[in-house]
Design a protein around this motif. Sequence first.
Motif, PDB file in Angstrom:
ATOM      1  N   UNK A 106       5.712  -4.163   7.826  1.00  0.00           N
ATOM      2  CA  UNK A 106       3.732  -3.590   7.642  1.00  0.00           C
ATOM      3  C   UNK A 106       4.343  -4.823   5.720  1.00  0.00           C
ATOM      4  N   UNK A 107       2.795  -5.301   6.097  1.00  0.00           N
ATOM      5  CA  UNK A 107       2.380  -5.795   4.939  1.00  0.00           C
ATOM      6  C   UNK A 107       2.063  -4.650   3.907  1.00  0.00           C
ATOM      7  N   UNK A 108       1.408  -3.409   4.218  1.00  0.00           N
ATOM      8  CA  UNK A 108       1.681  -2.327   3.228  1.00  0.00           C
ATOM      9  C   UNK A 108       0.049  -1.774   3.080  1.00  0.00           C
ATOM     10  N   UNK A 109      -0.494  -0.768   2.576  1.00  0.00           N
ATOM     11  CA  UNK A 109      -1.721  -1.094   2.039  1.00  0.00           C
ATOM     12  C   UNK A 109      -1.899   0.155   0.486  1.00  0.00           C
ATOM     13  N   UNK A 110      -2.189   0.168  -0.339  1.00  0.00           N
ATOM     14  CA  UNK A 110      -2.418   0.446  -1.280  1.00  0.00           C
ATOM     15  C   UNK A 110      -3.389   2.318  -0.746  1.00  0.00           C
ATOM     16  N   UNK A 111      -3.118   2.635  -1.812  1.00  0.00           N
ATOM     17  CA  UNK A 111      -3.798   4.429  -1.581  1.00  0.00           C
ATOM     18  C   UNK A 111      -3.057   5.173  -3.453  1.00  0.00           C
ATOM     19  N   UNK A 112      -3.825   5.051  -4.115  1.00  0.00           N
ATOM     20  CA  UNK A 112      -4.514   5.325  -5.102  1.00  0.00           C
ATOM     21  C   UNK A 112      -4.951   7.048  -5.084  1.00  0.00           C
ATOM     22  N   UNK A 113      -3.935   7.565  -5.999  1.00  0.00           N
ATOM     23  CA  UNK A 113      -4.405   9.000  -6.203  1.00  0.00           C
ATOM     24  C   UNK A 113      -5.275   9.457  -7.584  1.00  0.00           C
ATOM     25  N   UNK A 114      -6.459   9.168  -8.022  1.00  0.00           N
ATOM     26  CA  UNK A 114      -6.523   9.423  -9.830  1.00  0.00           C
ATOM     27  C   UNK A 114      -8.338  10.238  -9.483  1.00  0.00           C
TER      28      UNK A 114
END
Length: 115
Positions: A106-114
Amino acid sequence: QVQLVESGGGLVQPGGSLRVSCAASGSTSGSTTMGWYRQAPGKQRELVATITTEGRTIDADSVKDRFTISRDNAKNTIYLQMNSMKPEDTAIYYCRQASSGRVYWGQGTQVTVSS
């Protein structure tokens, strides 16, 4: 041709939860292994978890007891439930399908933990 579309990424605070999904479309036959991989900035893409058509799973040590991969074969969709998230979980999460010797991403999905 198989297409994989991820959804559900976003920003979450440390200790929080998030669920990402990957819907597969196109023709496949037989057993498939689907999974999640992730790539953080400046690092190589790494395995997060995989699941077979029969439901057998493999989880990376870094996510054991925190992340759960699941699958709905009727919907050709896999999920990754992420709990107790840490800043080091920040990455682009990619869906992958392997079937009959072919691999699709897939194209990917951004996951940000902050905070």
